[in-house]
Design a protein around this motif. Structure first.
Motif, mmCIF file in Angstrom:
data_model
loop_
_atom_site.group_PDB
_atom_site.id
_atom_site.type_symbol
_atom_site.label_atom_id
_atom_site.label_comp_id
_atom_site.label_asym_id
_atom_site.label_seq_id
_atom_site.Cartn_x
_atom_site.Cartn_y
_atom_site.Cartn_z
ATOM 1 N N LEU B 114 46.938 33.426 -0.327
ATOM 2 C CA LEU B 114 47.167 32.185 0.408
ATOM 3 C C LEU B 114 47.081 31.008 -0.564
ATOM 4 C CD1 LEU B 114 44.957 32.765 3.591
ATOM 5 C CD2 LEU B 114 47.448 32.965 3.405
ATOM 6 N N SER B 115 48.045 30.115 -0.481
ATOM 7 C CA SER B 115 48.038 28.976 -1.386
ATOM 8 C C SER B 115 48.774 27.820 -0.725
ATOM 9 C CB SER B 115 48.719 29.375 -2.704
ATOM 10 O OG SER B 115 48.768 28.266 -3.559
ATOM 11 N N PRO B 116 48.014 26.990 0.040
ATOM 12 C CA PRO B 116 48.667 25.895 0.781
ATOM 13 C C PRO B 116 49.488 24.990 -0.148
ATOM 14 C CG PRO B 116 46.342 26.081 1.367
ATOM 15 C CD PRO B 116 46.568 27.000 0.230
ATOM 16 N N LEU B 117 48.990 24.766 -1.370
ATOM 17 C CA LEU B 117 49.699 23.872 -2.294
ATOM 18 C C LEU B 117 51.067 24.429 -2.668
ATOM 19 C CD1 LEU B 117 46.877 22.663 -4.697
ATOM 20 C CD2 LEU B 117 48.178 21.304 -3.053
ATOM 21 N N ASP B 118 51.164 25.766 -2.791
ATOM 22 C CA ASP B 118 52.448 26.377 -3.127
ATOM 23 C C ASP B 118 53.229 26.766 -1.874
ATOM 24 O OD1 ASP B 118 51.845 26.191 -5.837
ATOM 25 O OD2 ASP B 118 50.754 28.091 -5.792
ATOM 26 N N GLY B 119 52.704 26.407 -0.707
ATOM 27 C CA GLY B 119 53.410 26.713 0.537
ATOM 28 C C GLY B 119 53.339 28.177 0.928
ATOM 29 N N VAL B 120 52.312 28.901 0.443
ATOM 30 C CA VAL B 120 52.165 30.309 0.823
ATOM 31 C C VAL B 120 51.176 30.399 1.982
ATOM 32 C CG1 VAL B 120 51.548 32.633 0.051
ATOM 33 C CG2 VAL B 120 52.618 31.031 -1.550
ATOM 34 N N GLY B 121 51.666 30.734 3.165
ATOM 35 C CA GLY B 121 50.828 30.869 4.346
ATOM 36 C C GLY B 121 50.645 32.325 4.717
ATOM 37 N N PRO B 122 49.830 32.611 5.766
ATOM 38 C CA PRO B 122 49.562 34.003 6.167
ATOM 39 C C PRO B 122 50.837 34.788 6.472
ATOM 40 C CG PRO B 122 48.115 32.470 7.319
ATOM 41 C CD PRO B 122 49.107 31.630 6.581
ATOM 42 N N GLU B 123 51.860 34.090 7.028
ATOM 43 C CA GLU B 123 53.080 34.818 7.408
ATOM 44 C C GLU B 123 53.892 35.272 6.197
ATOM 45 O OE1 GLU B 123 53.827 30.670 6.775
ATOM 46 O OE2 GLU B 123 52.322 31.726 7.972
ATOM 47 N N ASP B 124 53.572 34.707 5.000
ATOM 48 C CA ASP B 124 54.291 35.105 3.786
ATOM 49 C C ASP B 124 53.681 36.353 3.142
ATOM 50 O OD1 ASP B 124 56.063 32.864 3.876
ATOM 51 O OD2 ASP B 124 54.381 31.622 3.216
ATOM 52 N N LEU B 125 52.494 36.733 3.615
ATOM 53 C CA LEU B 125 51.809 37.874 3.020
ATOM 54 C C LEU B 125 51.783 39.030 4.010
ATOM 55 C CD1 LEU B 125 48.774 35.942 1.499
ATOM 56 C CD2 LEU B 125 50.951 36.503 0.407
ATOM 57 N N SER B 126 51.511 40.236 3.490
ATOM 58 C CA SER B 126 51.479 41.426 4.334
ATOM 59 C C SER B 126 50.102 41.558 4.983
ATOM 60 C CB SER B 126 51.813 42.645 3.474
ATOM 61 O OG SER B 126 51.634 43.818 4.207
ATOM 62 N N ILE B 127 49.707 40.520 5.756
ATOM 63 C CA ILE B 127 48.374 40.512 6.368
ATOM 64 C C ILE B 127 48.386 41.218 7.730
ATOM 65 C CG2 ILE B 127 46.589 39.008 7.363
ATOM 66 C CD1 ILE B 127 47.063 37.075 5.094
ATOM 67 N N GLU B 128 49.421 40.973 8.514
ATOM 68 C CA GLU B 128 49.495 41.581 9.847
ATOM 69 C C GLU B 128 49.483 43.103 9.755
ATOM 70 O OE1 GLU B 128 52.377 39.440 12.341
ATOM 71 O OE2 GLU B 128 52.599 41.337 13.450
ATOM 72 N N ALA B 129 50.273 43.632 8.790
ATOM 73 C CA ALA B 129 50.320 45.088 8.599
ATOM 74 C C ALA B 129 48.958 45.626 8.188
ATOM 75 C CB ALA B 129 51.366 45.435 7.540
ATOM 76 N N LEU B 130 48.221 44.839 7.395
ATOM 77 C CA LEU B 130 46.886 45.261 6.966
ATOM 78 C C LEU B 130 45.943 45.371 8.160
ATOM 79 C CD1 LEU B 130 44.573 45.739 4.925
ATOM 80 C CD2 LEU B 130 44.349 43.246 4.761
ATOM 81 N N ILE B 131 45.981 44.348 9.034
ATOM 82 C CA ILE B 131 45.084 44.357 10.201
ATOM 83 C C ILE B 131 45.397 45.568 11.076
ATOM 84 C CG2 ILE B 131 44.245 43.008 12.165
ATOM 85 C CD1 ILE B 131 43.659 41.792 9.360
ATOM 86 N N THR B 132 46.698 45.842 11.264
ATOM 87 C CA THR B 132 47.095 47.014 12.042
ATOM 88 C C THR B 132 46.540 48.295 11.415
ATOM 89 O OG1 THR B 132 49.131 45.832 12.555
ATOM 90 C CG2 THR B 132 49.094 48.197 13.051
ATOM 91 N N ARG B 133 46.687 48.405 10.073
ATOM 92 C CA ARG B 133 46.175 49.604 9.392
ATOM 93 C C ARG B 133 44.656 49.717 9.551
ATOM 94 N NH1 ARG B 133 47.784 50.157 3.274
ATOM 95 N NH2 ARG B 133 46.828 52.206 3.565
#
Lengths: 201, 201
Positions: B114-133
């Motif tokens: 996550l990097s708000p300054l670079d515009g990287v939010g949770p939806e840009d990372l594979s976080i949802e798939a991780l929570i499911t796993r």
């Protein structure tokens, strides 16, 4: 990286990249990962560029330059001064002189310098072809643009001796202070040469 | 290098090589020349390796690792402990942990932090798939092996919050003195952490 993690294809790519000058095993891994992530933007164009370079690039039969035409673009250029041949050890030196737009002449790539310790003798370099070229009536000067190292200067002297009967002037690069250089950082040999060859303002 | 010297093929090869991490324009020229000189020993195998990597390497649909099989060799390995998921930002981190033979578990590659300054939010990372796993009954622990930087630790906290309902233990890497490290060269944060987490001999 154990082969089991990423498969032999990535492992092989890393091994080949690590053999490029300037890349070690660690940076080769980074480069491989970068390539895989930029498959369409970088990996595909690079594979195509390598393929194309392999098919098209040849060694110029006159001067030893690398080009897609043979004779190379420099040798084929009618605007180049045919009276001067610039002798360089390597294609990289030819590129460096061309980048500097130093002189509009022809080149001759030796393919290295004489180095008895490394077993490099006159027969390993393109010296015979150079002497033949220097005997052509239009050639008036041979500039020995070789490294200012022991091997480079030994090679320059060796070629100068062979050129004795060709009726050409053999010259070398001037020694002196590099443009932008600071005296404080220069070695004594360079400073002495710069003083000896001082020029009027 | 002016295009006229060596032709557009070499120029293009240099430009592409210069885009690899660790190679600048100068070292890219050296690398290109090295490749052209070692046509059969290096350029041809590298072109083939790139082609083969392009065709075969895919992103693992479970963990995000890069491999020639999908699911990847790690996810397919029945000897790996299925109760632990190691979360890493990048495939390079996965490789580093595998090289260290640190743990025989499964991974999850986020694809960044996550990097708000670079515009990287949770939806840009594979976080949802991780929570499911992480909600799968066999998973007991999620190790957040992220960089000890602000972005890395922010990401670790964000994921820890999301894991609250999954019934798993969220852990992070220990802070301390690197093995082989000298205290004199370490920053105060590391030394403080190493003292706080001191271990009995």
């Amino acid at each position: 990286m154990p082969t089991a993690v990423a498969g032999p294809e990535i492992e092989r790519l890393i091994q080949l990249l690590a053999r490029l000058p300037g890349l070690g095993p660690r940076s080769a891994r980074r480069a491989a990962l970068h390539l895989i992530k930029k498959r369409d933007l970088l990996m595909a164009p690079l594979a195509a560029a390598l393929q194309s370079a392999m098919e098209k690039i040849a060694i110029c039969r006159i001067c030893g330059n690398l080009d897609t035409q043979n004779p190379c673009a420099v040798c084929s250029d009618p605007r180049r001064d045919p009276s001067i041949i610039i002798v360089v050890a390597d294609v990289a030196d030819l590129w460096a002189l061309e980048r500097a737009h130093a002189v509009d002449a022809r080149y001759h790539v030796l393919g290295g310098t004489l180095s008895p310790l490394d077993g490099v003798g006159p027969e390993d370099l393109s010296i015979e072809a150079l002497i033949t070229r220097a005997h052509a009536p239009e050639v008036k000067e041979v500039i020995l643009a070789l490294n200012a190292t022991v091997d480079g200067q030994t090679t320059a002297h060796y070629i100068t001796d062979l050129l004795a009967g060709a009726g050409v002037k053999a010259t070398g690069l001037a020694h002196g202070v590099p443009v932008g250089g600071e005296l404080d950082y220069l070695d004594e040999g360079t400073l002495t040469a710069a003083i000896r060859s001082r020029t009027p303002f």
